[in-house]
Scaffold this active site. Structure first.
Site, PDB file in Angstrom:
ATOM      1  N   SER A 152     129.556  97.005  14.995  1.00  0.00           N
ATOM      2  CA  SER A 152     130.040  98.299  15.778  1.00  0.00           C
ATOM      3  C   SER A 152     129.661  99.583  14.730  1.00  0.00           C
ATOM      4  O   SER A 152     129.873  99.423  13.368  1.00  0.00           O
ATOM      5  CB  SER A 152     131.262  98.278  16.311  1.00  0.00           C
ATOM      6  N   TYR A 165     140.533  98.350  14.049  1.00  0.00           N
ATOM      7  CA  TYR A 165     139.276  97.892  14.544  1.00  0.00           C
ATOM      8  C   TYR A 165     138.269  98.054  13.584  1.00  0.00           C
ATOM      9  O   TYR A 165     137.534  97.059  13.187  1.00  0.00           O
ATOM     10  CB  TYR A 165     138.907  98.345  15.769  1.00  0.00           C
TER      11      TYR A 165
END
Length: 286
Positions: A152, A165
């Site tokens: 990501s 995250y």
């Protein structure tokens, strides 16, 4: 004419027909798009995820491409289940050309209030699972195999309310970077893909949790991202592209109009949370 002056014959994209791939998170989103794109390219695909019904749906779509398709439904947080994967793979997947890690989980929240249990959950799925599964399947990898980690942009750019995250995705980047150096001498390659927002069910859910309007046409399409990954997988062994960042064209987020007759989302109305706290439940992208 010297050698340097001779025109070079461009190499055609590698034919992937007959290759094999195992893909986690194949029941939806990016993992599903990759499974379908690989099947269409003639790759035999084994789809791994936690939702048997959705895996079956993806498998049916992949089989329409005419290739070999298998499914393996298991709980990714179960170490014994992960370690049993080699023994449970069909004979067609005795050797793996591509190992693709597409499963992931995301929870947003301010560091001051976000429970450490959510950090543990994200670390388990985003880092520990690909670590253990890769370790388990290394003996099955072909001599020129490629391992793909769907990471990501959060691994490269950490923002407010995204610390947990982003930390797990940064750890996944470090894991992939180290593995790349370990496998390079034997001719195996490792690719990390860093997408921004992709038009997946998970992105739609996150928009809803943040009370933002969602238009999937404004974001990277899963099939387009899958096409880029396949382009990298087709590169000859003399080429190494190890990081693939892909961002959507930035657009301002648009808040939804005030709700009428509907209660606020739990993470906005929780009396136990301090002002500004953001605690959605974990959203699996499997």
């Amino acid at each position: 004419m010297t050698f340097a002056e001779k025109p070079l014959t461009p190499k055609l994209p590698a034919d992937l027909t007959g290759r094999t791939a195992l893909i986690t998170g194949a029941s939806s989103g990016i993992g599903q798009a990759l499974a379908l794109a690989l099947a269409e390219a003639g790759v035999a695909v084994c789809l791994l995820g936690r939702d048997a019904a959705r895996l079956t749906d993806t498998a049916a779509r992949a089989r329409r491409c005419g290739g070999t398709v298998a499914t393996l439904a298991l709980e990714l947080t179960d170490d014994a289940a992960l370690e049993s994967v080699p023994a449970r793979l069909p004979a067609a997947f005795a050797r793996l050309d591509f190992l693709i890690h597409g499963a992931g989980i995301v929870c947003h929240g301010l560091l001051a209030a976000q429970p450490v249990a959510e950090l543990d959950q994200q670390y388990r799925i985003n880092v520990r699972v690909p670590y253990l599964l890769t370790q388990t399947l290394l003996p099955r990898l072909a001599a020129d195999a490629q391992v793909v980690f769907i990471n990501s942009m959060a691994a490269l750019i950490s923002r407010a309310s995204n610390g947990q995250y982003a930390a797990t995705k940064a750890a996944l980047k470090a894991l992939a970077d180290s593995l790349r150096e370990e496998l390079r001498p034997v001719g195996q390659r490792v690719l990390s893909v860093y997408p921004g927002k992709v038009a997946t069910p998970l992105t739609a859910q996150l928009h809803a949790e943040e009370n933002l309007a969602y238009d999937p046409t404004l974001y990277i399409q899963p099939a387009d991202l899958a096409g880029l990954v396949l382009g990298v997988l087709r590169l000859p062994a003399t080429a190494l592209l190890h990081d693939l960042p892909v961002r959507s064209v930035p657009r301002p987020a648009v808040p939804l109009p005030p709700s009428t007759g509907h209660s606020e989302p739990a993470f906005l109305s929780s009396a136990s949370a301090p002002p500004g706290a953001f605690h959605p439940q974990p959203a699996f992208a499997l």
